[in-house]
Design an enzyme around this catalytic site. Structure first.
Site, PDB file in Angstrom:
ATOM      1  CG  LEU A 122      23.218 -59.153  -3.219  1.00 60.60           C
ATOM      2  CD1 LEU A 122      24.701 -59.399  -3.328  1.00 60.60           C
ATOM      3  CD2 LEU A 122      22.926 -58.239  -2.043  1.00 60.60           C
ATOM      4  CB  CYS A 123      20.422 -54.072  -6.713  1.00 59.22           C
ATOM      5  SG  CYS A 123      18.983 -53.513  -5.797  1.00 59.22           S
ATOM      6  N   PRO A 124      20.892 -56.018  -9.354  1.00 60.00           N
ATOM      7  CG  PRO A 124      20.893 -56.076 -11.704  1.00 60.00           C
ATOM      8  CD  PRO A 124      21.759 -56.349 -10.493  1.00 60.00           C
ATOM      9  CG  ASP A 130      20.562 -54.711  -2.301  1.00 61.16           C
ATOM     10  OD1 ASP A 130      20.850 -53.650  -1.713  1.00 61.16           O
ATOM     11  OD2 ASP A 130      21.090 -55.051  -3.369  1.00 61.16           O
TER      12      ASP A 130
END
Ligand code: SF4
Lengths: 347, 78
Positions: free
Chosen positions: B12-14, B39
Protein backbone atom coordinates in the site's frame (compact mmCIF):
# COMPACT_ATOMS: atom_id res chain seq x y z
CA UNK A 1 30.59 33.75 -2.99
CA UNK A 2 28.98 32.50 0.20
CA UNK A 3 28.16 28.85 0.38
CA UNK A 4 24.55 27.94 -0.23
CA UNK A 5 23.28 26.41 2.99
CA UNK A 6 21.05 23.35 2.91
CA UNK A 7 18.25 22.34 5.25
CA UNK A 8 16.30 19.11 5.53
CA UNK A 9 12.66 19.77 6.36
CA UNK A 10 10.51 17.20 8.14
CA UNK A 11 7.44 17.12 5.94
CA UNK A 12 4.31 15.55 7.39
CA UNK A 13 1.98 16.88 4.74
CA UNK A 14 0.28 19.39 7.03
CA UNK A 15 0.29 23.15 6.80
CA UNK A 16 2.93 23.83 9.45
CA UNK A 17 5.72 21.91 7.77
CA UNK A 18 4.76 23.49 4.45
CA UNK A 19 5.10 26.98 5.93
CA UNK A 20 8.30 26.25 7.82
CA UNK A 21 9.99 25.08 4.64
CA UNK A 22 8.69 28.05 2.69
CA UNK A 23 10.03 30.50 5.29
CA UNK A 24 13.46 28.98 4.80
CA UNK A 25 13.25 29.21 1.03
CA UNK A 26 12.46 32.92 1.44
CA UNK A 27 15.85 33.26 3.05
CA UNK A 28 17.64 31.59 0.18
CA UNK A 29 18.16 28.24 1.90
CA UNK A 30 18.16 25.13 -0.27
CA UNK A 31 15.46 22.90 1.22
CA UNK A 32 14.74 19.22 0.65
CA UNK A 33 11.98 17.33 2.41
CA UNK A 34 12.06 14.11 4.38
CA UNK A 35 8.88 12.22 5.05
CA UNK A 36 9.05 9.32 7.46
CA UNK A 37 6.80 6.34 6.90
CA UNK A 38 6.01 4.64 10.21
CA UNK A 39 3.28 2.26 9.07
CA UNK A 40 0.71 4.26 11.03
CA UNK A 41 0.65 7.29 8.74
CA UNK A 42 -2.76 8.44 7.64
CA UNK A 43 -1.41 9.10 4.17
CA UNK A 44 -1.89 6.35 1.70
CA UNK A 45 -3.49 3.01 2.39
CA UNK A 46 -7.05 3.48 3.47
CA UNK A 47 -8.14 4.88 0.16
CA UNK A 48 -6.95 1.69 -1.46
CA UNK A 49 -9.06 -0.40 0.80
CA UNK A 50 -12.51 1.07 0.97
CA UNK A 51 -14.25 1.28 -2.31
CA UNK A 52 -16.28 4.34 -1.41
CA UNK A 53 -13.11 6.25 -0.54
CA UNK A 54 -11.67 5.49 -3.93
CA UNK A 55 -13.98 7.80 -5.77
CA UNK A 56 -12.59 10.81 -3.95
CA UNK A 57 -9.55 12.18 -5.67
CA UNK A 58 -6.90 11.39 -3.15
CA UNK A 59 -3.41 12.63 -2.85
CA UNK A 60 -0.42 12.01 -0.69
CA UNK A 61 -0.15 15.29 1.18
CA UNK A 62 3.59 15.07 1.75
CA UNK A 63 4.13 14.77 -2.01
CA UNK A 64 1.65 17.57 -2.57
CA UNK A 65 3.50 19.84 -0.15
CA UNK A 66 6.82 19.11 -1.82
CA UNK A 67 5.33 19.94 -5.18
CA UNK A 68 3.96 23.25 -3.89
CA UNK A 69 7.40 24.11 -2.61
CA UNK A 70 9.24 22.82 -5.64
CA UNK A 71 11.52 20.71 -3.47
CA UNK A 72 12.67 17.11 -3.57
CA UNK A 73 11.01 14.73 -1.16
CA UNK A 74 12.70 11.69 0.29
CA UNK A 75 10.29 9.17 1.76
CA UNK A 76 12.04 7.09 4.36
CA UNK A 77 10.77 3.72 5.56
CA UNK A 78 11.27 3.56 9.34
CA UNK A 79 8.68 0.87 10.03
CA UNK A 80 11.03 -1.54 11.82
CA UNK A 81 12.98 0.97 13.91
CA UNK A 82 9.81 2.79 14.82
CA UNK A 83 8.47 -0.21 16.74
CA UNK A 84 10.61 0.61 19.78
CA UNK A 85 9.02 4.06 19.82
CA UNK A 86 5.47 2.73 19.83
CA UNK A 87 6.16 -0.17 22.16
CA UNK A 88 8.27 1.55 24.80
CA UNK A 89 7.96 5.31 24.67
CA UNK A 90 10.18 6.81 27.34
CA UNK A 91 7.92 9.84 27.63
CA UNK A 92 4.70 7.86 27.50
CA UNK A 93 1.61 8.11 25.37
CA UNK A 94 -0.72 11.00 24.64
CA UNK A 95 -4.51 10.79 24.82
CA UNK A 96 -4.42 7.54 22.84
CA UNK A 97 -1.51 5.29 21.88
CA UNK A 98 0.34 8.19 20.27
CA UNK A 99 3.89 8.48 21.58
CA UNK A 100 4.26 11.95 20.09
CA UNK A 101 7.23 13.22 22.04
CA UNK A 102 9.31 10.09 21.53
CA UNK A 103 8.19 10.07 17.92
CA UNK A 104 9.44 13.60 17.35
CA UNK A 105 12.75 12.85 19.04
CA UNK A 106 13.15 9.73 16.93
CA UNK A 107 12.33 11.47 13.66
CA UNK A 108 14.69 14.34 14.36
CA UNK A 109 17.45 11.88 15.24
CA UNK A 110 16.85 10.07 11.94
CA UNK A 111 16.91 13.41 10.14
CA UNK A 112 20.22 14.15 11.83
CA UNK A 113 21.70 10.92 10.45
CA UNK A 114 20.31 11.89 7.07
CA UNK A 115 21.79 15.40 6.97
CA UNK A 116 25.17 14.07 8.03
CA UNK A 117 25.19 11.51 5.25
CA UNK A 118 24.02 14.02 2.62
CA UNK A 119 26.14 16.94 3.74
CA UNK A 120 23.22 19.17 4.68
CA UNK A 121 23.66 21.89 7.29
CA UNK A 122 20.61 21.79 9.54
CA UNK A 123 17.11 20.47 10.18
CA UNK A 124 13.82 22.33 10.25
CA UNK A 125 10.40 21.31 11.51
CA UNK A 126 6.99 22.97 11.53
CA UNK A 127 6.67 22.72 15.30
CA UNK A 128 4.92 25.55 17.11
CA UNK A 129 5.10 26.04 20.88
CA UNK A 130 1.80 25.19 22.52
CA UNK A 131 0.27 23.78 19.36
CA UNK A 132 -0.10 20.24 20.62
CA UNK A 133 -0.64 19.37 24.26
CA UNK A 134 1.88 16.58 24.45
CA UNK A 135 4.72 17.12 22.08
CA UNK A 136 4.76 20.79 21.28
CA UNK A 137 5.11 22.63 24.57
CA UNK A 138 7.69 25.12 25.70
CA UNK A 139 9.31 22.46 27.92
CA UNK A 140 9.42 19.80 25.21
CA UNK A 141 11.17 21.90 22.58
CA UNK A 142 14.63 21.55 24.19
CA UNK A 143 13.89 17.89 24.99
CA UNK A 144 13.47 17.12 21.30
CA UNK A 145 16.61 19.06 20.42
CA UNK A 146 18.72 17.40 23.14
CA UNK A 147 17.52 13.82 23.08
CA UNK A 148 17.63 13.60 19.30
CA UNK A 149 21.23 14.79 19.40
CA UNK A 150 20.42 17.56 16.91
CA UNK A 151 20.76 20.31 19.52
CA UNK A 152 21.30 23.67 17.87
CA UNK A 153 21.11 22.19 14.38
CA UNK A 154 17.35 22.02 14.87
CA UNK A 155 15.51 25.17 13.82
CA UNK A 156 11.76 25.74 14.06
CA UNK A 157 11.10 28.67 11.73
CA UNK A 158 7.52 29.20 12.92
CA UNK A 159 8.42 29.78 16.57
CA UNK A 160 12.17 30.34 16.53
CA UNK A 161 11.94 33.80 18.03
CA UNK A 162 10.51 32.31 21.21
CA UNK A 163 13.40 29.89 21.48
CA UNK A 164 17.16 30.20 22.06
CA UNK A 165 19.27 31.02 19.03
CA UNK A 166 20.32 28.07 16.92
CA UNK A 167 23.48 27.57 14.93
CA UNK A 168 22.00 28.68 11.57
CA UNK A 169 20.93 31.95 13.23
CA UNK A 170 24.22 32.52 15.04
CA UNK A 171 26.23 31.86 11.90
CA UNK A 172 24.04 34.27 9.96
CA UNK A 173 22.83 31.61 7.48
CA UNK A 174 19.33 32.71 8.38
CA UNK A 175 18.08 36.01 9.72
CA UNK A 176 16.37 35.53 13.07
CA UNK A 177 14.36 38.71 12.60
CA UNK A 178 12.57 37.16 9.66
CA UNK A 179 11.59 34.05 11.57
CA UNK A 180 8.31 33.80 13.46
CA UNK A 181 7.12 33.77 17.06
CA UNK A 182 3.92 31.78 16.77
CA UNK A 183 2.64 30.13 19.92
CA UNK A 184 -0.53 28.57 21.23
CA UNK A 185 -3.26 26.54 19.68
CA UNK A 186 -4.65 29.21 17.39
CA UNK A 187 -4.25 28.44 13.70
CA UNK A 188 -4.79 32.03 12.64
CA UNK A 189 -1.13 33.03 12.25
CA UNK A 190 -0.50 29.97 10.09
CA UNK A 191 -3.53 30.68 7.96
CA UNK A 192 -2.47 34.29 7.48
CA UNK A 193 1.02 33.20 6.47
CA UNK A 194 -0.42 30.61 4.09
CA UNK A 195 -2.52 33.34 2.49
CA UNK A 196 0.54 35.57 2.18
CA UNK A 197 2.42 32.81 0.33
CA UNK A 198 -0.65 32.01 -1.76
CA UNK A 199 -1.14 28.46 -0.49
CA UNK A 200 -4.65 27.11 -0.77
CA UNK A 201 -6.24 23.73 -0.39
CA UNK A 202 -3.70 22.56 2.20
CA UNK A 203 -4.37 19.72 4.61
CA UNK A 204 -5.12 20.44 8.24
CA UNK A 205 -5.20 17.13 10.07
CA UNK A 206 -7.29 17.51 13.20
CA UNK A 207 -5.71 15.06 15.63
CA UNK A 208 -2.26 14.45 14.32
CA UNK A 209 -0.39 12.87 11.52
CA UNK A 210 -1.05 9.23 12.31
CA UNK A 211 -3.56 6.56 13.28
CA UNK A 212 -2.13 6.34 16.79
CA UNK A 213 -4.03 9.51 17.69
CA UNK A 214 -7.28 7.80 16.72
CA UNK A 215 -9.17 6.49 19.77
CA UNK A 216 -10.83 3.61 17.94
CA UNK A 217 -7.58 2.50 16.37
CA UNK A 218 -5.75 2.65 19.70
CA UNK A 219 -8.39 0.48 21.36
CA UNK A 220 -7.85 -2.16 18.68
CA UNK A 221 -4.09 -2.01 19.05
CA UNK A 222 -4.31 -2.32 22.84
CA UNK A 223 -6.65 -5.29 22.40
CA UNK A 224 -4.15 -6.95 20.09
CA UNK A 225 -1.36 -6.60 22.64
CA UNK A 226 -3.55 -7.85 25.47
CA UNK A 227 -4.72 -10.87 23.50
CA UNK A 228 -1.20 -11.86 22.52
CA UNK A 229 0.17 -11.21 25.98
CA UNK A 230 3.01 -9.39 24.27
CA UNK A 231 3.44 -5.86 23.03
CA UNK A 232 4.49 -6.61 19.49
CA UNK A 233 3.17 -6.02 16.02
CA UNK A 234 3.92 -6.76 12.42
CA UNK A 235 3.09 -4.65 9.41
CA UNK A 236 0.14 -6.90 8.54
CA UNK A 237 -1.30 -6.47 12.04
CA UNK A 238 -1.33 -2.72 11.88
CA UNK A 239 -2.77 -2.70 8.36
CA UNK A 240 -5.57 -5.05 9.38
CA UNK A 241 -6.49 -2.83 12.32
CA UNK A 242 -7.59 -0.24 9.79
CA UNK A 243 -10.00 -2.55 8.01
CA UNK A 244 -13.36 -4.12 8.80
CA UNK A 245 -15.35 -4.79 11.91
CA UNK A 246 -13.29 -6.36 14.70
CA UNK A 247 -15.06 -8.66 17.16
CA UNK A 248 -13.51 -10.76 19.89
CA UNK A 249 -15.92 -13.46 21.10
CA UNK A 250 -13.23 -15.05 23.30
CA UNK A 251 -9.82 -13.95 24.59
CA UNK A 252 -7.99 -16.33 22.26
CA UNK A 253 -9.46 -15.30 18.92
CA UNK A 254 -10.99 -12.42 17.05
CA UNK A 255 -12.77 -11.93 13.75
CA UNK A 256 -12.10 -9.28 11.16
CA UNK A 257 -15.27 -8.97 9.10
CA UNK A 258 -15.39 -6.94 5.90
CA UNK A 259 -18.01 -4.20 5.77
CA UNK A 260 -18.10 -3.73 2.04
CA UNK A 261 -16.67 -5.01 -1.20
CA UNK A 262 -13.44 -3.04 -1.11
CA UNK A 263 -12.61 -4.36 2.34
CA UNK A 264 -13.54 -7.87 1.21
CA UNK A 265 -11.07 -7.62 -1.65
CA UNK A 266 -8.38 -6.33 0.64
CA UNK A 267 -8.94 -9.06 3.24
CA UNK A 268 -8.92 -11.69 0.48
CA UNK A 269 -5.24 -10.88 0.06
CA UNK A 270 -4.67 -12.38 3.52
CA UNK A 271 -6.52 -15.64 2.96
CA UNK A 272 -3.37 -17.72 2.88
CA UNK A 273 -2.22 -16.31 6.20
CA UNK A 274 -5.42 -16.57 8.21
CA UNK A 275 -8.21 -19.15 8.47
CA UNK A 276 -11.33 -17.51 7.10
CA UNK A 277 -15.06 -17.76 6.65
CA UNK A 278 -17.21 -16.86 3.67
CA UNK A 279 -20.94 -17.18 3.22
CA UNK A 280 -22.19 -19.62 0.58
CA UNK A 281 -25.98 -19.62 0.68
CA UNK A 282 -26.33 -15.82 0.84
CA UNK A 283 -24.22 -12.84 -0.15
CA UNK A 284 -22.12 -11.83 2.83
CA UNK A 285 -18.78 -10.70 4.12
CA UNK A 286 -15.39 -12.32 4.26
CA UNK A 287 -14.07 -12.81 7.77
CA UNK A 288 -10.52 -13.58 8.84
CA UNK A 289 -9.95 -15.44 12.09
CA UNK A 290 -6.99 -14.30 14.15
CA UNK A 291 -6.12 -16.89 16.80
CA UNK A 292 -6.17 -20.65 17.32
CA UNK A 293 -9.72 -21.91 17.10
CA UNK A 294 -11.52 -25.12 18.09
CA UNK A 295 -14.49 -26.60 16.25
CA UNK A 296 -16.84 -24.88 18.72
CA UNK A 297 -15.08 -21.54 18.13
CA UNK A 298 -15.48 -21.95 14.38
CA UNK A 299 -19.16 -22.65 14.79
CA UNK A 300 -19.61 -19.55 16.94
CA UNK A 301 -17.60 -17.49 14.47
CA UNK A 302 -19.75 -18.79 11.62
CA UNK A 303 -22.95 -17.79 13.43
CA UNK A 304 -21.52 -14.35 13.99
CA UNK A 305 -20.47 -13.91 10.36
CA UNK A 306 -23.90 -15.13 9.24
CA UNK A 307 -25.35 -12.29 11.27
CA UNK A 308 -23.62 -9.84 8.93
CA UNK A 309 -24.78 -11.63 5.76
CA UNK A 310 -27.95 -11.10 3.82
CA UNK A 311 -29.26 -14.28 5.39
CA UNK A 312 -29.28 -12.70 8.83
CA UNK A 313 -33.03 -13.26 9.33
CA UNK A 314 -33.06 -16.80 7.94
CA UNK A 315 -33.16 -19.99 9.95
CA UNK A 316 -30.00 -21.28 8.37
CA UNK A 317 -27.00 -19.88 6.53
CA UNK A 318 -24.35 -21.99 4.84
CA UNK A 319 -20.73 -20.88 5.19
CA UNK A 320 -17.38 -22.21 4.13
CA UNK A 321 -14.51 -22.35 6.57
CA UNK A 322 -11.04 -22.52 5.02
CA UNK A 323 -7.89 -23.15 7.02
CA UNK A 324 -4.50 -21.76 6.05
CA UNK A 325 -3.63 -24.91 4.13
CA UNK A 326 -6.70 -24.35 2.01
CA UNK A 327 -8.81 -27.22 3.40
CA UNK A 328 -12.47 -26.33 3.22
CA UNK A 329 -15.38 -27.35 5.33
CA UNK A 330 -19.05 -26.41 4.98
CA UNK A 331 -21.04 -25.24 7.98
CA UNK A 332 -24.78 -24.79 8.35
CA UNK A 333 -25.61 -22.44 11.18
CA UNK A 334 -28.36 -20.29 12.62
CA UNK A 335 -27.28 -16.63 12.52
CA UNK A 336 -26.76 -15.01 15.91
CA UNK A 337 -29.39 -12.48 16.84
CA UNK A 338 -28.36 -8.98 17.88
CA UNK A 339 -29.17 -9.65 21.56
CA UNK A 340 -26.84 -12.67 21.45
CA UNK A 341 -23.85 -10.49 20.60
CA UNK A 342 -22.49 -8.90 23.78
CA UNK A 343 -21.26 -5.35 23.40
CA UNK A 344 -17.88 -6.34 24.83
CA UNK A 345 -17.20 -8.43 21.75
CA UNK A 346 -16.99 -5.35 19.59
CA UNK A 347 -13.49 -3.90 19.68
CA UNK B 1 16.85 0.10 -23.03
CA UNK B 2 17.53 -1.23 -19.58
CA UNK B 3 14.30 -1.80 -17.70
CA UNK B 4 14.02 -3.03 -14.14
CA UNK B 5 10.77 -4.57 -13.04
CA UNK B 6 9.74 -4.28 -9.41
CA UNK B 7 6.88 -6.23 -7.89
CA UNK B 8 4.84 -3.96 -5.60
CA UNK B 9 1.73 -6.10 -5.52
CA UNK B 10 -0.16 -5.98 -2.21
CA UNK B 11 1.94 -3.06 -1.00
CA UNK B 12 0.00 0.00 0.00
CA UNK B 13 1.11 3.55 -0.67
CA UNK B 14 3.58 4.92 0.05
CA UNK B 15 5.50 1.62 0.05
CA UNK B 16 5.48 1.30 -3.77
CA UNK B 17 6.82 4.85 -3.99
CA UNK B 18 9.60 3.95 -1.58
CA UNK B 19 10.44 0.86 -3.68
CA UNK B 20 10.68 3.00 -6.82
CA UNK B 21 12.80 5.54 -4.98
CA UNK B 22 15.20 2.83 -3.79
CA UNK B 23 15.46 1.35 -7.27
CA UNK B 24 16.13 4.76 -8.81
CA UNK B 25 19.09 5.36 -6.50
CA UNK B 26 21.08 2.51 -7.95
CA UNK B 27 20.26 3.07 -11.63
CA UNK B 28 21.90 5.39 -14.16
CA UNK B 29 20.16 8.12 -16.15
CA UNK B 30 18.00 6.73 -18.93
CA UNK B 31 17.26 3.41 -17.21
CA UNK B 32 13.61 2.59 -16.72
CA UNK B 33 11.71 1.13 -13.80
CA UNK B 34 8.43 -0.66 -14.19
CA UNK B 35 6.44 -0.98 -10.98
CA UNK B 36 3.62 -3.53 -10.94
CA UNK B 37 1.17 -2.59 -8.20
CA UNK B 38 -2.25 -3.37 -6.80
CA UNK B 39 -2.87 -0.10 -4.91
CA UNK B 40 -4.56 2.33 -7.32
CA UNK B 41 -3.02 5.19 -5.32
CA UNK B 42 0.22 4.61 -7.25
CA UNK B 43 -1.36 6.18 -10.33
CA UNK B 44 -1.16 9.54 -8.59
CA UNK B 45 1.64 9.03 -6.09
CA UNK B 46 4.41 7.65 -8.31
CA UNK B 47 3.86 10.32 -11.01
CA UNK B 48 3.87 13.03 -8.31
CA UNK B 49 7.06 11.64 -6.79
CA UNK B 50 8.68 11.51 -10.25
CA UNK B 51 7.74 15.11 -11.07
CA UNK B 52 9.08 16.35 -7.75
CA UNK B 53 12.36 14.54 -8.04
CA UNK B 54 12.92 15.27 -11.72
CA UNK B 55 12.44 11.77 -13.14
CA UNK B 56 10.40 11.16 -16.24
CA UNK B 57 7.05 9.40 -16.16
CA UNK B 58 6.78 7.13 -19.18
CA UNK B 59 3.38 5.65 -18.47
CA UNK B 60 0.83 4.90 -15.78
CA UNK B 61 -1.95 2.48 -16.69
CA UNK B 62 -4.36 -0.11 -15.39
CA UNK B 63 -4.11 -3.61 -16.76
CA UNK B 64 -6.12 -6.62 -15.58
CA UNK B 65 -6.79 -5.11 -12.18
CA UNK B 66 -3.14 -4.18 -11.70
CA UNK B 67 -1.51 -0.80 -11.99
CA UNK B 68 1.64 -0.42 -14.01
CA UNK B 69 3.81 2.67 -13.68
CA UNK B 70 6.99 3.19 -15.69
CA UNK B 71 9.55 5.82 -14.72
CA UNK B 72 12.75 6.83 -16.50
CA UNK B 73 15.62 7.80 -14.27
CA UNK B 74 17.06 11.29 -14.51
CA UNK B 75 19.32 12.28 -11.65
CA UNK B 76 19.92 15.69 -13.19
CA UNK B 77 23.05 17.67 -12.49
CA UNK B 78 23.72 17.44 -8.80
S1 SF4 C 1 0.66 12.03 15.62
FE1 SF4 C 1 1.78 10.11 15.22
S2 SF4 C 1 3.33 10.66 13.67
FE2 SF4 C 1 2.57 12.58 14.57
S3 SF4 C 1 4.03 13.03 16.23
FE3 SF4 C 1 2.31 11.89 17.15
S4 SF4 C 1 2.96 9.75 17.09
FE4 SF4 C 1 4.29 10.88 15.68
Amino acid sequence: MTKQRKAAALISGGLDSLLAARVMQEQGIHVEGINFYTGFCVEGHTHAIRKKDRQKEKRNNALWVAEQLGIKLHIVDIVEDYKQVVLNPKHGYGANLNPCLDCKIFMVSKALEWIKSKDFDFIITGEVIGQRPMSQRKETMPVVADESGAEDLLLRPLCARNLPETLPEREGWVDRQQLHDFSGRSRKPQMALAAKFGFEDYAQPAGGCCFLTDAQYSVKLADLWRARGDKQYEMDDIMLLKVGRHLRPAPHFKLIISREEGEGNFLRGYRHQYPHLTTVSHPGPLALIDGDVSAADIELAARLVARYSQGRSEEEVVLAFTDIEGHQQALKVRPLQPHEIPREWVI
Amino acid sequence: MKRKIIDCRRLLCPMPVIRVQTAVESLPDGAQIEAICTDPGVLTDIPAWSRINGHKLIEAREEDGEYIVVVEVDHGKQ
